[in-house]
Design a protein around this motif. Structure first.
Motif, PDB file in Angstrom:
ATOM      1  N   SER A 221       1.392  15.118   5.798  1.00 31.76           N
ATOM      2  CA  SER A 221       2.412  16.233   6.829  1.00 31.76           C
ATOM      3  C   SER A 221       3.882  16.327   7.322  1.00 31.76           C
ATOM      4  CB  SER A 221       1.618  17.122   7.075  1.00 31.76           C
ATOM      5  OG  SER A 221       0.915  15.997   8.242  1.00 31.76           O
ATOM      6  N   LYS A 222       3.588  14.776   8.036  1.00 31.23           N
ATOM      7  CA  LYS A 222       4.684  14.118   8.571  1.00 31.23           C
ATOM      8  C   LYS A 222       6.192  13.239   7.921  1.00 31.23           C
ATOM      9  CE  LYS A 222       4.008  12.730  12.806  1.00 31.23           C
ATOM     10  NZ  LYS A 222       4.099  14.604  13.619  1.00 31.23           N
ATOM     11  N   SER A 223       7.285  14.574   8.410  1.00 33.88           N
ATOM     12  CA  SER A 223       8.515  13.665   6.605  1.00 33.88           C
ATOM     13  C   SER A 223       8.645  12.611   7.584  1.00 33.88           C
ATOM     14  CB  SER A 223       9.645  15.106   7.413  1.00 33.88           C
ATOM     15  OG  SER A 223       9.707  14.824   8.394  1.00 33.88           O
ATOM     16  N   ASP A 224       8.907  12.100   9.337  1.00 33.30           N
ATOM     17  CA  ASP A 224       8.957  10.995   9.806  1.00 33.30           C
ATOM     18  C   ASP A 224       8.350   9.592   9.599  1.00 33.30           C
ATOM     19  OD1 ASP A 224       7.010  12.267  11.144  1.00 33.30           O
ATOM     20  OD2 ASP A 224       7.949  11.025  12.999  1.00 33.30           O
ATOM     21  N   ILE A 225       7.506   9.901   8.681  1.00 30.03           N
ATOM     22  CA  ILE A 225       6.106   8.701   8.364  1.00 30.03           C
ATOM     23  C   ILE A 225       6.746   8.267   6.877  1.00 30.03           C
ATOM     24  CG2 ILE A 225       4.336   7.313   9.052  1.00 30.03           C
ATOM     25  CD1 ILE A 225       3.658   9.117  11.423  1.00 30.03           C
ATOM     26  N   ALA A 226       6.356   7.043   7.238  1.00 29.17           N
ATOM     27  CA  ALA A 226       6.151   7.181   5.455  1.00 29.17           C
ATOM     28  C   ALA A 226       5.148   5.284   5.307  1.00 29.17           C
ATOM     29  CB  ALA A 226       7.510   6.406   4.278  1.00 29.17           C
ATOM     30  N   TYR A 227       4.668   5.038   3.729  1.00 30.58           N
ATOM     31  CA  TYR A 227       3.732   4.051   3.894  1.00 30.58           C
ATOM     32  C   TYR A 227       4.232   3.072   2.673  1.00 30.58           C
ATOM     33  CZ  TYR A 227       0.783   7.462   6.380  1.00 30.58           C
ATOM     34  OH  TYR A 227       0.018   8.458   6.908  1.00 30.58           O
ATOM     35  N   ILE A 228       5.190   1.859   3.640  1.00 33.18           N
ATOM     36  CA  ILE A 228       5.396   1.009   2.392  1.00 33.18           C
ATOM     37  C   ILE A 228       4.197  -0.154   1.670  1.00 33.18           C
ATOM     38  CG2 ILE A 228       7.586  -0.913   2.266  1.00 33.18           C
ATOM     39  CD1 ILE A 228       8.341   1.960   3.341  1.00 33.18           C
ATOM     40  N   VAL A 229       4.391   0.119   0.590  1.00 32.50           N
ATOM     41  CA  VAL A 229       2.988  -0.633  -0.598  1.00 32.50           C
ATOM     42  C   VAL A 229       3.179  -1.970  -1.309  1.00 32.50           C
ATOM     43  CG1 VAL A 229       1.444  -0.251  -1.376  1.00 32.50           C
ATOM     44  CG2 VAL A 229       1.941   1.703   0.211  1.00 32.50           C
ATOM     45  N   VAL A 230       3.360  -2.793  -0.654  1.00 34.68           N
ATOM     46  CA  VAL A 230       3.036  -3.781  -1.847  1.00 34.68           C
ATOM     47  C   VAL A 230       1.747  -4.662  -2.004  1.00 34.68           C
ATOM     48  CG1 VAL A 230       3.954  -6.664  -1.253  1.00 34.68           C
ATOM     49  CG2 VAL A 230       5.297  -4.910   0.364  1.00 34.68           C
ATOM     50  N   PHE A 231       1.979  -4.442  -3.112  1.00 32.58           N
ATOM     51  CA  PHE A 231      -0.312  -4.632  -4.248  1.00 32.58           C
ATOM     52  C   PHE A 231       0.334  -5.459  -5.508  1.00 32.58           C
ATOM     53  CE2 PHE A 231       2.041  -1.336  -5.760  1.00 32.58           C
ATOM     54  CZ  PHE A 231       1.942  -1.316  -7.018  1.00 32.58           C
ATOM     55  N   THR A 232      -0.898  -6.564  -5.508  1.00 26.29           N
ATOM     56  CA  THR A 232      -0.910  -7.100  -7.170  1.00 26.29           C
ATOM     57  C   THR A 232      -1.581  -6.163  -7.915  1.00 26.29           C
ATOM     58  OG1 THR A 232      -2.591  -7.826  -6.222  1.00 26.29           O
ATOM     59  CG2 THR A 232      -0.878  -8.920  -5.700  1.00 26.29           C
ATOM     60  N   GLY A 233      -1.559  -6.341  -9.289  1.00 17.90           N
ATOM     61  CA  GLY A 233      -1.602  -5.486 -10.027  1.00 17.90           C
ATOM     62  C   GLY A 233      -1.503  -4.653 -10.844  1.00 17.90           C
ATOM     63  N   ASP A 234      -1.655  -3.840 -11.942  1.00 12.82           N
ATOM     64  CA  ASP A 234      -1.326  -2.982 -12.561  1.00 12.82           C
ATOM     65  C   ASP A 234      -0.133  -1.917 -12.053  1.00 12.82           C
ATOM     66  OD1 ASP A 234      -3.041  -1.867 -12.998  1.00 12.82           O
ATOM     67  OD2 ASP A 234      -3.430  -1.996 -15.396  1.00 12.82           O
ATOM     68  N   SER A 235      -0.819  -1.392 -11.281  1.00 14.99           N
ATOM     69  CA  SER A 235      -0.741   0.197 -10.957  1.00 14.99           C
ATOM     70  C   SER A 235      -1.521   0.104  -9.216  1.00 14.99           C
ATOM     71  CB  SER A 235      -0.992   0.512 -11.645  1.00 14.99           C
ATOM     72  OG  SER A 235      -0.780   2.066 -10.941  1.00 14.99           O
ATOM     73  N   LEU A 236      -0.727   0.798  -8.321  1.00 14.60           N
ATOM     74  CA  LEU A 236      -1.101   1.295  -7.551  1.00 14.60           C
ATOM     75  C   LEU A 236      -2.478   1.986  -7.371  1.00 14.60           C
ATOM     76  CD1 LEU A 236      -0.275   1.506  -4.300  1.00 14.60           C
ATOM     77  CD2 LEU A 236       0.841   3.377  -4.121  1.00 14.60           C
ATOM     78  N   ARG A 237      -2.652   2.666  -8.317  1.00 12.79           N
ATOM     79  CA  ARG A 237      -3.848   3.646  -8.835  1.00 12.79           C
ATOM     80  C   ARG A 237      -5.029   2.609  -8.646  1.00 12.79           C
ATOM     81  NH1 ARG A 237      -2.327   2.579 -14.332  1.00 12.79           N
ATOM     82  NH2 ARG A 237      -4.066   1.546 -15.626  1.00 12.79           N
ATOM     83  N   LEU A 238      -4.866   1.409  -8.564  1.00 10.27           N
ATOM     84  CA  LEU A 238      -5.825   0.521  -8.106  1.00 10.27           C
ATOM     85  C   LEU A 238      -6.809   0.363  -7.023  1.00 10.27           C
ATOM     86  CD1 LEU A 238      -5.263  -2.858 -10.071  1.00 10.27           C
ATOM     87  CD2 LEU A 238      -6.824  -1.273 -10.826  1.00 10.27           C
ATOM     88  N   PHE A 239      -6.322   1.024  -5.900  1.00  4.07           N
ATOM     89  CA  PHE A 239      -6.442   1.378  -4.974  1.00  4.07           C
ATOM     90  C   PHE A 239      -6.340   2.297  -4.012  1.00  4.07           C
ATOM     91  CE2 PHE A 239      -3.838  -2.651  -5.468  1.00  4.07           C
ATOM     92  CZ  PHE A 239      -4.598  -3.291  -4.790  1.00  4.07           C
ATOM     93  N   LEU A 240      -6.382   3.498  -5.595  1.00  5.00           N
ATOM     94  CA  LEU A 240      -6.516   5.811  -5.249  1.00  5.00           C
ATOM     95  C   LEU A 240      -8.339   5.414  -5.439  1.00  5.00           C
ATOM     96  CD1 LEU A 240      -3.423   6.266  -6.149  1.00  5.00           C
ATOM     97  CD2 LEU A 240      -4.295   4.886  -3.927  1.00  5.00           C
TER      98      LEU A 240
END
Length: 246
Positions: A221-240
């Motif tokens: 909902s807030k346009s002034d906040i973002a999440y920079i994600v550094v990860f390992t594995g084949d896809s970010l879906r591993l953490f969702l």
């Protein structure tokens, strides 16, 4: 058996240098204690000196034969009286100690607080690990548009991020031996929009030479906040929470 100074002094006073009347266990315990306690060792030396002096004095005086029996009988009675006196005194001390300790123990029992069922259950609820509560306790707003699986959250804190200290959440997926670091940033700290555009335009811009991947996730909902994600594995879906393609 380990004895204390009180017991050792009682043995020394009652038996002096002659410990033959003690049991083998008591004699061994007394010897071990005296070897380690300077005060009791000196008390034993003093008792031995006294016994030696009395012995020499008695041997130096010739005792008439008709008095030998009378003296032996008198000494026997005195020895028994001395023993009884010391035994009574030691027993009185022991009784006083028992009464004091017993009274203290009874006082502790009488003043011990009652257990409260509701408080016990409330404390148990408060100790339950809640990722949402942990995040909130660190003053972090975490509402990414992608539903991260908080069961994988391992730690929350701050981390140095391009020269600035920002909130960071650390996720681990043990089944895939993968991890993700999520940095929470504001647009007053960093301009992430250009970063997102570069990743979208060139996929290789979001992958390092060691295989680390980079994604920018917007807030719900807030346009002034973002999440920079550094990860390992084949896809970010591993953490969702869901396994939808990301």
């Amino acid at each position: 058996m380990i004895i204390d100074c009180t017991t050792a002094r009682m043995f020394i006073t009652f038996f002096g240098s002659d410990s033959s009347e003690l049991s083998e266990q008591d004699r061994t315990s007394l010897q071990a204690h005296v070897q380690q306690c300077a005060g009791c060792h000196q008390a034993l030396i003093n008792e031995q000196r006294f016994d030696l002096a009395v012995g020499k004095a008695m041997h130096a005086v010739a005792v008439p034969s008709h008095l030998a029996g009378s003296l032996s009988e008198a000494i026997s009675h005195q020895h028994v009286g001395r023993w009884r006196t010391k035994a009574w005194w030691s027993g009185s001390i022991a009784a006083a100690i028992i009464l004091t300790v017993g009274g203290w123990y009874a006082f502790q029992i009488s003043t011990a607080p009652n257990l409260d069922a509701q408080r016990i259950l409330a404390e148990a609820d408060g100790n339950v690990y809640s990722p949402e509560k942990v995040i909130a306790d660190h003053g972090i707003r975490f509402h990414p548009e992608m539903p991260f699986d908080l069961n994988m959250l391992r730690s929350v804190g701050e981390s140095k991020f391009q020269g600035a200290q920002v909130p960071m959440l650390y996720f681990v997926n043990p089944n895939h031996n993968a991890w993700a670091k999520v940095f929470v940033v504001r647009n007053t700290d960093f301009n992430w929009k250009e970063l997102q555009q570069n990743i979208d335009r060139d996929g290789s811009a979001g992958i390092s030479e060691f295989g680390f991947q980079l994604r920018v996730v917007a807030d719900r909902s807030k346009s002034d906040i973002a999440y920079i994600v550094v990860f390992t594995g084949d896809s970010l879906r591993l953490f969702l929470e869901t396994r939808s393609v990301v």
